[in-house]
Design a protein around this motif. Structure first.
Motif, mmCIF file in Angstrom:
data_model
loop_
_atom_site.group_PDB
_atom_site.id
_atom_site.type_symbol
_atom_site.label_atom_id
_atom_site.label_comp_id
_atom_site.label_asym_id
_atom_site.label_seq_id
_atom_site.Cartn_x
_atom_site.Cartn_y
_atom_site.Cartn_z
ATOM 1 N N PHE A 106 50.354 5.369 36.605
ATOM 2 C CA PHE A 106 50.833 5.785 37.918
ATOM 3 C C PHE A 106 50.499 7.231 38.254
ATOM 4 C CE2 PHE A 106 52.821 1.872 37.360
ATOM 5 C CZ PHE A 106 53.077 1.395 38.623
ATOM 6 N N ARG A 166 50.118 8.253 42.192
ATOM 7 C CA ARG A 166 51.008 7.866 43.295
ATOM 8 C C ARG A 166 51.555 9.115 43.980
ATOM 9 N NH1 ARG A 166 52.080 7.113 39.258
ATOM 10 N NH2 ARG A 166 53.355 8.037 37.969
ATOM 11 N N ASP A 167 52.104 8.921 45.151
ATOM 12 C CA ASP A 167 52.597 10.078 45.898
ATOM 13 C C ASP A 167 54.031 10.395 45.487
ATOM 14 O OD1 ASP A 167 53.902 8.035 47.029
ATOM 15 O OD2 ASP A 167 52.776 8.019 48.898
ATOM 16 N N ILE A 213 58.361 6.578 45.211
ATOM 17 C CA ILE A 213 57.966 5.254 44.717
ATOM 18 C C ILE A 213 58.882 4.207 45.340
ATOM 19 C CG2 ILE A 213 59.346 5.413 42.590
ATOM 20 C CD1 ILE A 213 56.859 3.776 41.397
ATOM 21 N N ARG A 214 58.262 3.129 45.804
ATOM 22 C CA ARG A 214 59.028 2.022 46.379
ATOM 23 C C ARG A 214 58.658 0.761 45.611
ATOM 24 N NH1 ARG A 214 56.462 4.312 50.576
ATOM 25 N NH2 ARG A 214 57.663 5.724 51.883
ATOM 26 N N VAL A 215 59.690 0.025 45.220
ATOM 27 C CA VAL A 215 59.442 -1.228 44.510
ATOM 28 C C VAL A 215 60.080 -2.373 45.295
ATOM 29 C CG1 VAL A 215 59.949 -2.537 42.406
ATOM 30 C CG2 VAL A 215 59.171 -0.180 42.228
ATOM 31 N N ASP A 262 52.909 0.006 51.594
ATOM 32 C CA ASP A 262 53.751 1.146 51.194
ATOM 33 C C ASP A 262 54.468 0.917 49.868
ATOM 34 O OD1 ASP A 262 53.277 2.399 53.729
ATOM 35 O OD2 ASP A 262 54.722 0.993 54.609
ATOM 36 N N ASP A 264 54.805 0.271 45.879
ATOM 37 C CA ASP A 264 54.014 0.679 44.716
ATOM 38 C C ASP A 264 53.951 -0.376 43.621
ATOM 39 O OD1 ASP A 264 53.456 3.653 45.275
ATOM 40 O OD2 ASP A 264 55.565 3.372 45.765
ATOM 41 N N ALA A 265 54.950 -1.262 43.570
ATOM 42 C CA ALA A 265 54.943 -2.315 42.552
ATOM 43 C C ALA A 265 55.858 -3.446 42.989
ATOM 44 C CB ALA A 265 55.417 -1.760 41.208
ATOM 45 N N LYS A 293 48.691 -4.813 43.609
ATOM 46 C CA LYS A 293 49.824 -4.007 43.125
ATOM 47 C C LYS A 293 50.214 -4.433 41.710
ATOM 48 C CE LYS A 293 50.494 -2.405 47.349
ATOM 49 N NZ LYS A 293 50.317 -1.015 47.741
ATOM 50 N N THR A 352 53.091 -3.440 33.464
ATOM 51 C CA THR A 352 52.799 -3.563 34.897
ATOM 52 C C THR A 352 51.717 -4.602 35.164
ATOM 53 O OG1 THR A 352 51.327 -1.692 34.633
ATOM 54 C CG2 THR A 352 53.508 -1.235 35.533
#
Ligand code: KG4
Ligand code: ZN
Length: 393
Positions: A15, A18-19, A22-24, A108, A110-111, A140, A363
């Motif tokens: 990761f 990434r910015d 983090i959004r899951v 948007d 991340d996983a 993803k 992941t």
């Protein structure tokens, strides 16, 4: 929501790029709730050097839950085939709703984190296969989450609780006390040797002709009843063995009900009140042992905590008993909001974030097969009969 104290650089490994956020996307289909949620955690600015622990705030951006209670009510319990079919019909729409509620698109996210067990295998297949398809089509990462880990880590999402702590999980599928010492570090200290507590509530409701799901109806009836009228057994009370048992209590209720049939409304209320009081007593005895053991194992823990999860935690008499017990023993009592105590996908997304954060996420779970049985703690000896329908927790 109280901030979550986390330390160290987050999301290493895969990761790197990434910015700051983090959004899951979480997906839950292990029993009779079809659920999807997006949970977000802020990261430090890219490339920042982390010198000290920081307060970070996780946020539940959406938490969509479709309960199938009505589909199963006529059968007095969850019917696996009906559940699986209902998940197939609802899941796409629920995921879309979760993304829309969160104000994000798949791009948007991340996983993807999906419940991969334990639970009803039909539902697990639907959820995990859908997650695999979304992850693979969007490129993803995919994380296969243990449903019980979702319950175990929820108090960190809602209350920022620090490890270690004790979890009492009391639902329709499980009755366990788990010592939670870190992500992936769980020990089951006690479990039921026969029925789950929610299952006992549901069966008692059924024998008294109260509607499904039984727990809330038993509680309502109990409010008008005399808890001293029937001297029901307090299973395992005083036993050196740490586990729970509810099948003997259920049988005692059946015998009492049969002996005085036909039952008046007051009889039903008195049976419910006496049953609930026996349950609260038995639980208190078992939990008290665990609190003592926790004190012995962690003598330096400044503010030890007991977390409750599962549908039965909604029961006010049980909650008050546990609160009192915690107060007497110097434990903090943590009860996450009901919507996050029962089955939901926010806890699954959160478990995914915790795993990523601890560098413990596989992941690339594309070849992960759903596991109808998947103990949180692979070390503790399995207890025969503790899995019930192998269903939800
Ligand atoms: O956690 P949950 O929603 O689903 C799982 O089993 O995972 O728990 C449902 C169980 C059912 O057995 C239900 O009867 C019980 O929790 N329950 C209650 C109450 N509300 C739900 N039991 C006792 N008192 C309640 N108020
Ligand atoms: Zn559950």
């Amino acid at each position: 929501m109280i901030g979550l104290l986390l330390s160290g650089k987050m999301f290493r490994g895969n990761f790197e790029d990434r910015d700051e956020v983090i959004r899951v996307l979480g997906i839950e289909t292990s029993c009779d709730e079809t659920a999807a949620s997006v949970v977000m955690l802020e990261d430090a600015p890219a490339g920042a050097e982390i010198l000290s622990p920081r307060i970070l705030s996780p946020q539940i951006l959406s938490n969509v839950i479709l309960s199938q209670v009505e589909e199963h009510a006529a059968f007095g319990g969850v019917v696996p085939e009906i559940a699986a079919r209902a998940h197939v019909e609802a899941l796409d729409g629920i995921i879309e709703a979760a993304l829309a509620d969160a104000g994000v698109t798949l791009a948007d996210v991340d996983a993807i984190a999906a419940t991969a067990g334990p639970g009803l295998v039909g539902g697990l297949i639907v959820g995990l296969m859908t997650a695999k398809a979304i992850a693979s089509a969007s490129g993803k990462p995919l994380i296969a989450v243990n449903h019980l880990e979702g319950h175990a880590l929820t108090a960190r999402l809602t209350d920022g609780l620090e490890f270690p702590y004790l979890l009492l999980l009391v639902s329709g599928g499980h009755t366990q006390i788990v010592r939670v010492a870190g992500v992936g570090d769980y020990r089951r200290w006690a479990t039921t040797i026969d029925d789950a507590l929610g299952e006992a509530f549901d069966k008692v409701a059924k024998m008294l002709a109260l509607p499904y799901p039984g727990g809330p109806n038993v509680e309502t009836a109990a409010a008008k009843g005399d808890p001293t009228r029937f001297a029901f057994p307090r299973p395992m009370k005083g036993s050196a063995q740490p586990d729970f048992s509810f099948s003997g209590l259920k049988t005692a209720v059946r015998q009492a009900a049969t002996a005085i049939a036909p039952l008046s409304e007051q009889d039903v209320a008195d049976i419910c009140a006496s049953f609930q009081s026996a349950v609260a007593d038995a639980l208190a005895d078992r939990v008290a042992r665990a609190l003592l053991r926790f004190r012995t194992d962690y003598p330096d823990k400044a503010e030890p905590a007991l977390v409750v999860a599962g549908g039965v935690a909604a029961n006010r008499a049980i909650r008050e008993t546990l609160e009192r017990l915690c107060a007497e023993n110097g434990f903090r009592f943590v009860a996450p909001p009901h919507r996050l105590c029962t089955d939901n996908a926010a806890m699954i997304a959160w478990a995914g974030i915790e795993r990523l954060n601890a560098d413990m996420a596989d992941t690339d779970a594309f070849d992960f097969a759903p596991r109808s049985r998947w103990p949180l703690d692979e070390v503790s000896t399995p207890v025969v009969g503790s899995g019930r329908r192998g269903a939800k927790a």
